[in-house]
Design a protein around this motif. Structure first.
Motif, PDB file in Angstrom:
ATOM      1  N   ASN A 261       0.825  -1.207   0.000  1.00  0.00           N
ATOM      2  CA  ASN A 261       0.000   0.000   0.000  1.00  0.00           C
ATOM      3  C   ASN A 261       0.859   1.257   0.000  1.00  0.00           C
ATOM      4  OD1 ASN A 261      -2.639   1.340   0.287  1.00  0.00           O
ATOM      5  ND2 ASN A 261      -1.908   1.905   2.319  1.00  0.00           N
ATOM      6  N   LEU A 262       1.975   1.218   0.700  1.00  0.00           N
ATOM      7  CA  LEU A 262       2.873   2.363   0.772  1.00  0.00           C
ATOM      8  C   LEU A 262       3.724   2.517  -0.481  1.00  0.00           C
ATOM      9  CD1 LEU A 262       4.072   1.853   4.453  1.00  0.00           C
ATOM     10  CD2 LEU A 262       2.819   3.859   3.622  1.00  0.00           C
ATOM     11  N   ALA A 263       4.066   1.407  -1.120  1.00  0.00           N
ATOM     12  CA  ALA A 263       5.028   1.435  -2.219  1.00  0.00           C
ATOM     13  C   ALA A 263       4.429   1.854  -3.555  1.00  0.00           C
ATOM     14  CB  ALA A 263       5.684   0.066  -2.367  1.00  0.00           C
ATOM     15  N   LEU A 264       3.151   1.589  -3.760  1.00  0.00           N
ATOM     16  CA  LEU A 264       2.538   1.856  -5.061  1.00  0.00           C
ATOM     17  C   LEU A 264       2.250   3.344  -5.264  1.00  0.00           C
ATOM     18  CD1 LEU A 264       0.043  -1.143  -5.213  1.00  0.00           C
ATOM     19  CD2 LEU A 264       2.112  -0.832  -6.587  1.00  0.00           C
ATOM     20  N   ASN A 265       2.653   3.854  -6.416  1.00  0.00           N
ATOM     21  CA  ASN A 265       2.386   5.241  -6.794  1.00  0.00           C
ATOM     22  C   ASN A 265       1.146   5.258  -7.673  1.00  0.00           C
ATOM     23  OD1 ASN A 265       2.291   7.746  -8.112  1.00  0.00           O
ATOM     24  ND2 ASN A 265       4.502   8.028  -7.935  1.00  0.00           N
ATOM     25  N   ARG A 266      -0.006   5.532  -7.080  1.00  0.00           N
ATOM     26  CA  ARG A 266      -1.268   5.461  -7.817  1.00  0.00           C
ATOM     27  C   ARG A 266      -1.358   6.488  -8.938  1.00  0.00           C
ATOM     28  NH1 ARG A 266      -0.806   2.984  -2.734  1.00  0.00           N
ATOM     29  NH2 ARG A 266      -2.584   1.590  -2.369  1.00  0.00           N
ATOM     30  N   ASP A 267      -0.774   7.653  -8.733  1.00  0.00           N
ATOM     31  CA  ASP A 267      -0.839   8.674  -9.766  1.00  0.00           C
ATOM     32  C   ASP A 267      -0.130   8.197 -11.028  1.00  0.00           C
ATOM     33  OD1 ASP A 267      -1.524  11.428 -10.623  1.00  0.00           O
ATOM     34  OD2 ASP A 267       0.645  11.690 -10.672  1.00  0.00           O
ATOM     35  N   GLY A 268       1.007   7.545 -10.856  1.00  0.00           N
ATOM     36  CA  GLY A 268       1.745   7.010 -11.994  1.00  0.00           C
ATOM     37  C   GLY A 268       0.976   5.910 -12.699  1.00  0.00           C
ATOM     38  N   PHE A 274      -4.476   4.179 -17.119  1.00  0.00           N
ATOM     39  CA  PHE A 274      -5.896   4.501 -17.168  1.00  0.00           C
ATOM     40  C   PHE A 274      -6.185   5.888 -17.745  1.00  0.00           C
ATOM     41  CE2 PHE A 274      -5.510   1.556 -13.428  1.00  0.00           C
ATOM     42  CZ  PHE A 274      -6.087   0.451 -14.049  1.00  0.00           C
ATOM     43  N   SER A 275      -5.218   6.437 -18.481  1.00  0.00           N
ATOM     44  CA  SER A 275      -5.386   7.736 -19.160  1.00  0.00           C
ATOM     45  C   SER A 275      -5.791   8.855 -18.211  1.00  0.00           C
ATOM     46  CB  SER A 275      -6.412   7.617 -20.293  1.00  0.00           C
ATOM     47  OG  SER A 275      -5.967   6.720 -21.280  1.00  0.00           O
ATOM     48  N   GLY A 276      -5.445   8.717 -16.933  1.00  0.00           N
ATOM     49  CA  GLY A 276      -5.771   9.751 -15.957  1.00  0.00           C
ATOM     50  C   GLY A 276      -7.234   9.828 -15.595  1.00  0.00           C
ATOM     51  N   LEU A 277      -8.029   8.812 -15.961  1.00  0.00           N
ATOM     52  CA  LEU A 277      -9.471   8.845 -15.716  1.00  0.00           C
ATOM     53  C   LEU A 277      -9.855   8.427 -14.305  1.00  0.00           C
ATOM     54  CD1 LEU A 277     -10.738   7.294 -19.075  1.00  0.00           C
ATOM     55  CD2 LEU A 277     -10.936   9.686 -18.367  1.00  0.00           C
ATOM     56  N   ASP A 278      -8.963   7.714 -13.629  1.00  0.00           N
ATOM     57  CA  ASP A 278      -9.266   7.292 -12.259  1.00  0.00           C
ATOM     58  C   ASP A 278      -9.219   8.478 -11.307  1.00  0.00           C
ATOM     59  OD1 ASP A 278      -9.491   4.713 -13.107  1.00  0.00           O
ATOM     60  OD2 ASP A 278      -7.940   3.901 -11.795  1.00  0.00           O
ATOM     61  N   THR A 279      -9.899   8.347 -10.183  1.00  0.00           N
ATOM     62  CA  THR A 279      -9.794   9.326  -9.112  1.00  0.00           C
ATOM     63  C   THR A 279      -9.263   8.626  -7.864  1.00  0.00           C
ATOM     64  OG1 THR A 279     -12.138   8.950  -8.609  1.00  0.00           O
ATOM     65  CG2 THR A 279     -11.597  10.840  -9.988  1.00  0.00           C
ATOM     66  N   GLU A 280      -8.937   9.418  -6.866  1.00  0.00           N
ATOM     67  CA  GLU A 280      -8.254   8.887  -5.688  1.00  0.00           C
ATOM     68  C   GLU A 280      -9.156   7.962  -4.875  1.00  0.00           C
ATOM     69  OE1 GLU A 280      -5.895  10.557  -1.710  1.00  0.00           O
ATOM     70  OE2 GLU A 280      -6.603  11.922  -3.282  1.00  0.00           O
ATOM     71  N   ALA A 281      -8.629   6.797  -4.551  1.00  0.00           N
ATOM     72  CA  ALA A 281      -9.336   5.841  -3.708  1.00  0.00           C
ATOM     73  C   ALA A 281      -8.926   6.034  -2.258  1.00  0.00           C
ATOM     74  CB  ALA A 281      -9.025   4.417  -4.163  1.00  0.00           C
ATOM     75  N   ASN A 282      -9.488   5.241  -1.369  1.00  0.00           N
ATOM     76  CA  ASN A 282      -9.129   5.285   0.049  1.00  0.00           C
ATOM     77  C   ASN A 282      -9.204   3.872   0.607  1.00  0.00           C
ATOM     78  OD1 ASN A 282     -12.018   4.968   1.346  1.00  0.00           O
ATOM     79  ND2 ASN A 282     -12.205   6.518  -0.266  1.00  0.00           N
ATOM     80  N   THR A 283      -8.470   3.624   1.678  1.00  0.00           N
ATOM     81  CA  THR A 283      -8.434   2.268   2.229  1.00  0.00           C
ATOM     82  C   THR A 283      -9.680   1.926   3.024  1.00  0.00           C
ATOM     83  OG1 THR A 283      -7.172   3.052   4.151  1.00  0.00           O
ATOM     84  CG2 THR A 283      -5.913   2.178   2.285  1.00  0.00           C
ATOM     85  N   TYR A 460      -7.945  -5.516   1.127  1.00  0.00           N
ATOM     86  CA  TYR A 460      -7.851  -5.171  -0.291  1.00  0.00           C
ATOM     87  C   TYR A 460      -7.000  -3.910  -0.388  1.00  0.00           C
ATOM     88  CZ  TYR A 460     -11.914  -8.250  -0.561  1.00  0.00           C
ATOM     89  OH  TYR A 460     -12.772  -9.322  -0.450  1.00  0.00           O
ATOM     90  N   ILE A 461      -6.093  -3.859  -1.357  1.00  0.00           N
ATOM     91  CA  ILE A 461      -5.180  -2.730  -1.498  1.00  0.00           C
ATOM     92  C   ILE A 461      -5.651  -1.874  -2.673  1.00  0.00           C
ATOM     93  CG2 ILE A 461      -2.780  -2.054  -1.888  1.00  0.00           C
ATOM     94  CD1 ILE A 461      -2.144  -5.009  -0.836  1.00  0.00           C
ATOM     95  N   PRO A 462      -6.257  -0.721  -2.401  1.00  0.00           N
ATOM     96  CA  PRO A 462      -6.839   0.097  -3.473  1.00  0.00           C
ATOM     97  C   PRO A 462      -5.794   0.609  -4.452  1.00  0.00           C
ATOM     98  CG  PRO A 462      -7.659   0.754  -1.305  1.00  0.00           C
ATOM     99  CD  PRO A 462      -6.492  -0.140  -1.076  1.00  0.00           C
ATOM    100  N   ILE A 463      -6.140   0.577  -5.740  1.00  0.00           N
ATOM    101  CA  ILE A 463      -5.296   1.143  -6.783  1.00  0.00           C
ATOM    102  C   ILE A 463      -5.867   2.482  -7.235  1.00  0.00           C
ATOM    103  CG2 ILE A 463      -4.304   0.791  -9.078  1.00  0.00           C
ATOM    104  CD1 ILE A 463      -3.297  -1.108  -6.857  1.00  0.00           C
ATOM    105  N   GLY A 464      -7.156   2.546  -7.430  1.00  0.00           N
ATOM    106  CA  GLY A 464      -7.788   3.794  -7.830  1.00  0.00           C
ATOM    107  C   GLY A 464      -9.287   3.649  -7.874  1.00  0.00           C
ATOM    108  N   GLN A 465      -9.963   4.762  -7.744  1.00  0.00           N
ATOM    109  CA  GLN A 465     -11.412   4.772  -7.895  1.00  0.00           C
ATOM    110  C   GLN A 465     -11.690   4.878  -9.386  1.00  0.00           C
ATOM    111  OE1 GLN A 465     -14.176   6.819  -5.052  1.00  0.00           O
ATOM    112  NE2 GLN A 465     -14.480   8.178  -6.802  1.00  0.00           N
ATOM    113  N   SER A 466     -12.125   3.774  -9.955  1.00  0.00           N
ATOM    114  CA  SER A 466     -12.224   3.670 -11.410  1.00  0.00           C
ATOM    115  C   SER A 466     -13.591   4.109 -11.912  1.00  0.00           C
ATOM    116  CB  SER A 466     -11.962   2.232 -11.848  1.00  0.00           C
ATOM    117  OG  SER A 466     -10.675   1.820 -11.434  1.00  0.00           O
ATOM    118  N   SER A 467     -13.560   4.764 -13.028  1.00  0.00           N
ATOM    119  CA  SER A 467     -14.797   5.120 -13.701  1.00  0.00           C
ATOM    120  C   SER A 467     -15.096   4.087 -14.772  1.00  0.00           C
ATOM    121  CB  SER A 467     -14.691   6.509 -14.323  1.00  0.00           C
ATOM    122  OG  SER A 467     -14.644   7.496 -13.327  1.00  0.00           O
ATOM    123  N   SER A 468     -16.360   3.870 -15.000  1.00  0.00           N
ATOM    124  CA  SER A 468     -16.792   2.895 -15.993  1.00  0.00           C
ATOM    125  C   SER A 468     -17.090   3.603 -17.305  1.00  0.00           C
ATOM    126  CB  SER A 468     -18.043   2.176 -15.492  1.00  0.00           C
ATOM    127  OG  SER A 468     -18.619   1.415 -16.518  1.00  0.00           O
TER     128      SER A 468
END
Length: 508
Positions: A261-268, A274-283, A460-468
């Protein structure tokens, strides 16, 4: 159309088999008692029932059944069919994935069905009325095993009926005797199998399919500008997560989950995959901003995700993990190396794992992307034959439904979608509290208990809040959901929304 299935179809139209049934069954062919719109705060909309009433402190639920509905073989739809559909869930634990605590089930007369429960079940209404598909007693009662029978010649009450089936394509025709007068207007639906996103995109742009629910990188340039009728809509629905099997090494180690959870750079990951379409998730696994009112203030700060590679490494090292000569951490003779399983045709997930692999290797963790067929991926999550996987966590009208689906011990796979095999008595107790009351204050306190445990345990380790993303061609059809009128989830893999959207499409 493409419903997201990778690989060939099997002739499975049994709506009771939630993970393996073809998309054309739940919604287009088989219907629920009510429809719940997850995109808006609408009240439940009557479908095969016209009214419901709770009594006995949430332990009794009575439905009034719609008159004048017929199965597509001409037999009348009755209260006995409704009672039978729920009785099947009660009698077969493998089909009761949401853990509904059924007591007695009775068709009290021709128009009413009374359900009793062993515990208050207010919050189970969506599962009961909105996610349970009514099946014909005169057909299903004759099956040798409703759990495994594929029901290859389906008979439903919905707006469509099966015309033909082949492993690469199957066709539904409109039901001429559908109970909603004037619907559907379109002649039918054709489901086509694809090997993955790339092949379906080629067909979409080429005009071979008109409806798709897949991710398209740089969608405006790649798709929307290729034709005047090429449209799309973006709807936030779920959280993409790195899913650990909590019964296997190394996902069963909470320190490893914390480090990931600490190591993953979700913005990258978001920008490159995901073409920048995701938004920030939370644990805390809440959808934002829809569920912000449910977030307990005491966990708000700790639920926020922040990349810290130095802390990720120190967390591992404090727990006895040591880097080897190859730069990968190891402990007790076991390397911190693991496969992550995804359907091989999901190009966005393939790209995401490639980015994650690079990020984690720099920290000292060896992630190995592993592609399998969609069928194998579903089977492995159900059976537990995986180490890590990518998954989308879906919920419902309130956070209770996501929590109950993915966190409840009773929802553990193979009986439900809790593929991580997470089990926490405090979470189970809090879920029971939410289900057993209509008191918002009591529910909010229970939500805080769940969030505290989940933020700590990281099942579960969130990656991003994904849009459909849903793509469609509106040259010959109208009536599609829009940002101003989100009357159902527009994606062709959403159920029973697929049937609601298709029934409301208009022929131009």
């Amino acid at each position: 159309m493409n419903d997201g299935r990778s690989g060939s179809y099997t002739a499975n139209f049994n709506p009771l088999q939630a993970t393996s049934v073809n998309s054309g069954a739940p919604g287009p062919i088989y219907e629920t008692l009510y429809f719940f719109n997850q995109l808006r705060a609408d009240p439940p909309k009557p479908v095969l029932a016209t009214a419901y009433a709770w009594s006995d402190g949430g332990k009794t639920l009575t439905f009034t059944i719609r008159d004048g509905v017929k199965w597509t073989d001409g037999q009348p739809f009755t209260a006995a069919d409704v009672a039978y559909s729920f009785q099947v869930l009660k009698d077969h634990k493998a089909l009761n994935g949401n853990g509904i605590p059924f007591g007695s089930i009775t068709a009290t007369d021709a128009s009413h069905v009374k359900l009793t429960f062993t515990a208050p079940s207010y919050s189970n209404l969506w599962y009961i009325a909105g996610q349970t598909y009514m099946v014909p007693q005169h057909i299903f009662s004759k099956m040798s095993d409703v759990v495994t029978d594929l029901n290859s010649k389906p008979v439903g009450t919905g707006p469509f009926m099966l015309q033909s089936f082949a492993p690469q394509v199957y066709v539904l025709n409109k039901n001429p005797g559908y109970w909603q007068a004037g619907k559907p207007q379109i002649s039918g639906l054709r489901f086509k199998a694809f090997s993955g996103n790339d092949s379906s995109l080629t067909s979409l742009i080429g005009g071979q399919i008109d409806w798709e629910g897949g991710f398209i990188a740089d969608i405006d340039k790649v798709y929307a500008t290729k034709g005047p009728n090429n449209k799309y809509i973006n709807t936030p629905l779920f959280t993409t997560v790195l899913l650990p099997n909590l019964t296997k090494f190394p996902g069963n180690d909470p320190v490893v989950r914390q480090a990931l959870n600490l190591a993953l750079n979700r913005d990258g990951i978001n920008k490159k995959a995901f073409s920048g379409l995701d938004t920030e998730a939370n644990t805390a696994l809440l959808l934002s901003p829809r569920d912000s009112k449910y977030l307990d203030p005491s966990v708000a700060a700790s639920a926020k995700i922040a990349t810290d590679t130095a802390k990720a490494q120190s967390t591992l090292e404090s727990a006895g993990w040591v880097k080897g000569s190859d730069g990968i951490y190891a402990k007790a003779g076991k390397k911190l190396s693991f496969p992550v399983e995804i359907p091989s045709g999901y190009s966005d997930w393939v790209a995401a794992l490639q980015v994650m692999q690079q990020q984690l290797k720099a920290v000292g963790i060896d992630l190995r992307p592993t592609g399998v067929s969609n069928t194998a991926w579903n089977a492995d999550l159900t059976s537990g034959n995986f180490t890590f996987a990518l998954q989308n966590l879906f919920g419902g009208p309130t956070p209770y439904y996501l929590y109950n689906t993915w966190l409840n011990t009773a929802s553990q796979a193979p009986n439900g979608n809790n593929s991580a095999r997470y089990s926490n008595p405090e979470v189970d107790k809090a879920l029971a509290t939410i289900a057993g009351t209509n008191d918002a204050a009591v529910q909010q306190k229970a939500y805080g208990v769940i969030q505290t445990q989940v933020v700590k345990d990281l099942p579960y380790i969130p990656i991003g809040q994904s849009s459909s993303l849903t793509e469609f061609r509106d040259g010959s059809t109208g009536g599609w959901p829009t940002a101003q009128n989100l009357f159902a989830i527009p994606a062709p893999w959403a159920h029973p929304d697929l049937g609601i959207v298709a029934a409301n499409l208009t022929a131009k």
